[in-house]
Design a protein around this motif. Structure first.
Motif, short mmCIF file in Angstrom:
data_model
loop_
_atom_site.label_atom_id
_atom_site.label_comp_id
_atom_site.label_asym_id
_atom_site.label_seq_id
_atom_site.Cartn_x
_atom_site.Cartn_y
_atom_site.Cartn_z
N TYR A 245 35.24 41.80 44.74
CA TYR A 245 34.41 40.88 43.95
C TYR A 245 35.09 40.76 42.59
CZ TYR A 245 30.23 38.53 42.22
OH TYR A 245 29.35 37.59 41.72
N VAL A 246 35.73 39.64 42.35
CA VAL A 246 36.74 39.53 41.30
C VAL A 246 36.20 39.92 39.92
CG1 VAL A 246 36.35 37.04 41.02
CG2 VAL A 246 38.52 38.04 40.30
N ARG A 247 34.97 39.58 39.62
CA ARG A 247 34.42 39.89 38.29
C ARG A 247 34.25 41.38 38.06
NH1 ARG A 247 31.59 35.32 36.08
NH2 ARG A 247 30.43 36.75 34.74
N SER A 248 34.20 42.16 39.14
CA SER A 248 33.74 43.54 39.03
C SER A 248 34.73 44.58 39.56
CB SER A 248 32.41 43.70 39.79
OG SER A 248 31.43 42.86 39.24
N PHE A 249 35.99 44.18 39.76
CA PHE A 249 36.97 45.12 40.32
C PHE A 249 37.81 45.78 39.23
CE2 PHE A 249 40.94 46.12 42.71
CZ PHE A 249 40.39 47.03 43.60
N ALA A 250 38.47 45.00 38.41
CA ALA A 250 39.30 45.57 37.34
C ALA A 250 39.57 44.50 36.29
CB ALA A 250 40.61 46.11 37.90
N ASP A 251 39.45 44.91 35.04
CA ASP A 251 39.58 44.00 33.90
C ASP A 251 40.87 44.33 33.15
OD1 ASP A 251 39.26 42.56 31.51
OD2 ASP A 251 37.81 43.98 30.70
N SER A 252 41.75 43.35 33.00
CA SER A 252 43.04 43.61 32.34
C SER A 252 43.04 43.34 30.85
CB SER A 252 44.15 42.77 32.99
OG SER A 252 43.99 41.39 32.66
N ASP A 253 42.11 42.50 30.36
CA ASP A 253 42.22 42.04 28.97
C ASP A 253 41.08 42.50 28.07
OD1 ASP A 253 40.16 40.46 29.92
OD2 ASP A 253 41.29 38.58 29.86
N GLY A 254 40.15 43.29 28.58
CA GLY A 254 39.13 43.87 27.73
C GLY A 254 37.95 42.99 27.43
N ASP A 255 37.80 41.88 28.17
CA ASP A 255 36.62 41.03 27.93
C ASP A 255 35.41 41.45 28.74
OD1 ASP A 255 37.31 40.20 30.47
OD2 ASP A 255 37.47 38.06 29.97
N GLY A 256 35.55 42.54 29.52
CA GLY A 256 34.43 43.05 30.29
C GLY A 256 34.25 42.39 31.64
N ILE A 257 35.14 41.46 32.00
CA ILE A 257 35.05 40.74 33.27
C ILE A 257 36.36 40.94 34.03
CG2 ILE A 257 34.80 38.47 34.33
CD1 ILE A 257 33.15 37.63 31.89
N GLY A 258 36.25 41.29 35.30
CA GLY A 258 37.43 41.50 36.12
C GLY A 258 38.26 40.23 36.24
N ASP A 259 39.55 40.38 36.54
CA ASP A 259 40.45 39.24 36.60
C ASP A 259 41.59 39.52 37.58
OD1 ASP A 259 42.20 40.95 35.06
OD2 ASP A 259 41.22 40.23 33.24
N LEU A 260 42.44 38.50 37.78
CA LEU A 260 43.52 38.63 38.76
C LEU A 260 44.56 39.67 38.35
CD1 LEU A 260 44.04 34.94 39.97
CD2 LEU A 260 42.54 36.71 40.88
#
Length: 533
Positions: free
Chosen positions: A21-36
């Motif tokens: 679930y893309v929003r909730s797997f891992a966040d690379s940029d610190g905005d609190g939302i998972g991303d690619l």
């Protein structure tokens, strides 16, 4: 070496697929939302876990009213999740690690911000632009302001919204998700182009959202409902997790014309290569209607939600196995098995929660993984995560926003990776992610469970390692064996599986104990499963 042109050797037939679930797997940029890029950075976890593929929920350009299932551009990445090059990097890295990539496709509806829908609103009634969607007038002879029929939205409330010029548009989901009219050939052409776009970028398959919903009965007649009942989609239960099929009259679902779409898609997938696949999310009313989606010239798999719907009990579990295998056998398809996903309550919680729920969840998983076909795992289940009671001010599910009833946010809380407090390594920084994580998750992180032989994570790793030893060699035949009332026992080739759904320990049959979901002495305890050879 396997023959890639032999349908019985295609990779997905016995794959374990991990849902991200893309929003909730891992966040690379610190905005609190998972991303690619976050997903790419965590792919080694999936390789270590032992899965064969990952399925990623929608990451396309979207206003995010339904967390990406409202698509504004099917050929680009939403800036929230990265860039198109990040999708390319993800696919390339996954392939380096031996993982296949399945992406989500949403063909039933677009976002109301899609260029087509904005053009439809601007063009007015009777225009070619409106003909791409389900625009209709109020019924003749009915009072002004009467919608075209009595259908309700899956997310609650009416399935029709009126626009300024008086026409109505159909949305079986949120009002920001207008349904497309698949009788318009432009719609089919657009999605065939989308398939080719992502196949050209190297994806291995597609998960087809609402695969049974593309066509509606052409008359758009009222749904027949029992006296005292209200019209509904027939897909939603009290927590809006879309797992109930109470109404049998469903003019909005599972129409015969939909199968022509998938025959055309089958040809496109074949052109791209023999190892490309598609799996349908098709909430049909019978195993037979589900199997129609996986005939040899249509889609390759369809999600089988029967186990997900079954109560914790040996008899229903046995029925799920026999009915599912009987349904797919005539069409030569491989079954799928799933216990949790982003739309339902996590199965540890469904099975009672706490230590009992976790024990039952591990036992059901072990039984599921022993069966022929594909198993679909949902992110965080390998950590034993339970459903989270999300505070009302943090809930974002459109079904909650439309009805006020608790929606699907509780299974979508970002997963914990490391550390002793939120955000548990989900992303850089110290802030809580888009849905706050519980304070009691410190012992459930990937870091905390790695190397602990009693942990759920190491149990999953070992189960998937052992599964690889027999997944392709044990055959497709399953024999459900006679057993005590609370016990499910079945044989698949050399493997015997025993699942004790009761409280009383039971004798194990003779054989080498390969793996158990919990401690085993001379007997198999309650809420425990075992594999024997």
């Amino acid at each position: 070496m396997a023959d890639l042109n032999d349908p019985k050797t295609f990779w997905w037939r016995n794959a374990v697929v991990y849902q991200v679930y893309v929003r909730s797997f891992a966040d690379s940029d610190g905005d609190g939302i998972g991303d690619l890029p976050g997903i790419t950075s965590r792919l080694p976890h999936l390789a270590d876990l032992g899965v064969d593929a990952l399925w990623i929920t929608p990451f396309y350009t979207s206003p995010q009213n339904d967390h990406g299932y409202d698509v504004a551009d099917y050929r680009d990445v939403d800036p929230l999740f990265g860039k198109l090059s990040d999708a390319d990097d993800l696919v390339a890295r996954a392939h380096e690690l031996g993982l296949r990539v399945v992406v989500d496709l949403v063909p039933n509806h677009t976002s109301d911000q899609h260029e087509w829908f904005k053009a439809a609103l601007a063009a007015g009634p009777g225009s070619p632009e409106r003909a791409r969607y389900m625009f209709r007038d109020s019924p003749e002879g009915k009072p002004e302001g009467t919608p075209p029929n009595n259908w309700s939205s899956v997310f609650g409330g009416p399935a029709w919204t009126q626009v300024e010029d008086g026409q109505w548009y159909l949305h079986l989901f949120d009002s920001t998700q207008p349904d497309l009219d698949w009788r318009n050939p432009e719609v089919a052409e657009m999605f065939e182009d989308v398939l080719r776009f992502w196949l050209d970028r190297g994806v291995d398959g597609f998960r087809v959202d609402v695969a049974h919903g593309l066509f509606k009965e052409e008359s758009l007649r009222d749904q027949i409902v029992e006296e005292g009942e209200t019209a509904s989609s027939g897909q939603v239960n009290s927590d809006h997790s879309m797992v109930s099929l109470d109404l049998k009259d469903e003019p909005m679902w599972d129409q015969p014309e939909v199968h022509g779409v998938y025959r055309a898609w089958h040809r496109i997938l074949d052109e791209a290569g023999p190892d490309k696949m598609a799996v349908a999310e098709a909430w049909t009313q019978t195993p037979e209607s589900m199997a129609a989606f996986v005939r040899p010239d249509e889609l390759d798999q369809a999600f089988n939600f029967a186990w997900l719907l079954a109560d914790w009990s040996a008899e229903p579990f046995a029925g799920v196995i026999t009915d599912t295998l009987a349904a797919v056998e005539p069409v030569g398809a491989s079954p799928t098995w799933v216990l949790s996903n982003h739309d339902v309550v996590r199965h540890v919680t469904r099975y009672g929660g706490g230590e009992q729920g976790l024990a039952r969840g591990r036992a059901a998983t072990l039984a599921m993984l022993a069966l022929p076909g594909s198993s679909y795992l949902y992110q965080g289940e390998e950590l034993g995560l339970e459903q989270v009671d999300v505070a009302p001010e943090h809930r974002q599910d459109p079904s909650y926003l439309r009805t006020g009833e608790v929606g699907r946010d509780g299974c979508r809380v970002p997963i914990p990776w490391s550390g002793s407090e939120a955000p548990y390594g989900f992303g850089p920084g110290t802030a809580q992610p888009w849905i706050p994580q519980p304070a009691e998750w410190a012992d459930l992180t990937v870091e905390a469970q790695t190397g602990d032989p009693s942990s759920t994570l190491e149990f999953y790793r070992e189960a998937l390692r052992v599964r690889r030893e027999f997944a392709w060699t044990a055959g497709d035949d399953v024999e459900v064996l006679d057993a005590e009332p609370d016990v499910l026992m079945f044989r698949r080739g050399p493997l015997t599986v025993v699942l004790n759904c009761g409280e009383t320990p039971v004798e194990l049959p003779e054989g080498e104990l390969l793996l158990a979901s919990g401690p085993v002495d001379d007997k198999l305890p309650g809420d425990t499963a075992a594999w024997l050879r």
